[in-house]
Structures are given as C-alpha cells and as structure tokens.
Design a protein around this motif. Structure first.
Motif, mmCIF file in Angstrom:
data_model
loop_
_atom_site.group_PDB
_atom_site.id
_atom_site.type_symbol
_atom_site.label_atom_id
_atom_site.label_comp_id
_atom_site.label_asym_id
_atom_site.label_seq_id
_atom_site.Cartn_x
_atom_site.Cartn_y
_atom_site.Cartn_z
ATOM 1 N N GLU A 39 0.841 -1.209 0.000
ATOM 2 C CA GLU A 39 0.000 0.000 0.000
ATOM 3 C C GLU A 39 0.875 1.257 0.000
ATOM 4 O O GLU A 39 0.560 2.245 -0.682
ATOM 5 C CB GLU A 39 -0.944 -0.008 1.204
ATOM 6 N N ARG A 40 1.956 1.224 0.759
ATOM 7 C CA ARG A 40 2.862 2.376 0.760
ATOM 8 C C ARG A 40 3.478 2.591 -0.619
ATOM 9 O O ARG A 40 3.562 3.725 -1.106
ATOM 10 C CB ARG A 40 3.969 2.192 1.808
ATOM 11 N N GLU A 42 0.869 4.124 -2.810
ATOM 12 C CA GLU A 42 0.663 5.532 -2.465
ATOM 13 C C GLU A 42 1.812 6.392 -2.989
ATOM 14 O O GLU A 42 1.585 7.483 -3.524
ATOM 15 C CB GLU A 42 0.520 5.694 -0.948
ATOM 16 N N ARG A 53 1.315 6.768 -6.655
ATOM 17 C CA ARG A 53 0.210 7.698 -6.927
ATOM 18 C C ARG A 53 0.665 9.139 -6.729
ATOM 19 O O ARG A 53 0.392 10.011 -7.562
ATOM 20 C CB ARG A 53 -0.987 7.405 -6.012
#
Length: 147
Positions: free
Chosen positions: A117-118, A121, A124
């Motif tokens: 997830e990091r 992110e 992104r």
C-alpha cells in the motif's frame, strides 16, 4: 500499480497462503483441545457420580469386597482423570504454539500489505506530481509571450 508493488504480489500471495494454513492448523488444534476438555469433564462427572453412589451405598452398609472393588475402580478413575488432565495441558500447549505461529504469519502478511500500500501511495503521489508538472508546463506554453 507500480513495479515494486507488482513484484511483491507473489510474496503477498505466499504469505496469505501461509497465514490461512496457520489459521486452519489453529482451528484444528483448538477443536482437539475442546474434545479433550469435554472428555475430562465427562470423566470428572462420572467420578462424582461414582462417589455419590458410595455415599448412598455406604449409608446402607457395604461388604468388604464391595469396598475393595470401589476403591480399586476409584483409583483407576483417578488415574484416568490425571491422564486426561495431562492431555488437556498438552493440547493447550499445542494451541498456544499454533496461535503464536498464526500470529507471526498474520503479522508478516499485514506488514507486506502495508508495504504494498505504501508503494502504491508513493507511485500515486509521484504520478500526481508528474501530472501537475505537465499541466504547469502546458500552462506556461499557453501564456502569451511578453512584448
């Protein structure tokens, strides 16, 4: 999805399978513990019933042979209760080990999920920055040149 997160996908899948297997094992040994506890409760209930029978029969008078047989059987019953107590303790130890193994696998899986997830992110945010730079450059080109 970015490349770092994609490269971790097989690792996350393996961690998920390991966590599920550890959870399955934990469920299995918990079931065995419950069965051992039920058997112990049954033996203890039987022992209590047998002792109450002694009280009832003892009030009416018993023979020496009946008393010998009673004591012999009660001794065997006590041994069975002790053995079952040890079995319950062993099963509890197995549950504790299985729970620790599952917690370790779960923590690893969650750590990997957070890392993915990091990475997503970060990708992104990098894409957002790139897009903003592109828009800024485009806006600069559209401005009329000063005279």
């Amino acid at each position: 999805m970015n490349r770092r997160a994609e490269r971790l996908a097989p690792v996350v899948d393996m961690a998920l399978k390991a966590e599920r297997e550890a959870a399955r094992q934990l469920g299995l040994v918990q079931g065995q513990l419950v069965q051992a506890q039920r058997k112990l409760a049954e033996l203890e209930r039987y022992r209590l019933d047998y002792q109450q029978q002694w009280i009832r029969n003892g009030q009416q008078g018993v023979t020496g042979q009946w008393l010998i047989n009673y004591q012999r059987f009660l001794s065997q019953l006590e041994t069975a209760v002790e053995q079952q107590n040890r079995a319950v303790e062993w099963h509890q130890g197995a549950v504790d080990k299985a729970r620790a193994a599952w917690q370790e696998k779960y923590a690893r899986l969650e750590g990997l999920r957070k890392l993915v997830e990091r990475y997503r992110e970060e990708a992104r945010l990098a894409a957002d920055k790139y897009e903003q730079r592109q828009l800024d450059e485009f806006a600069q080109r559209l401005r009329p040149a000063p005279d």
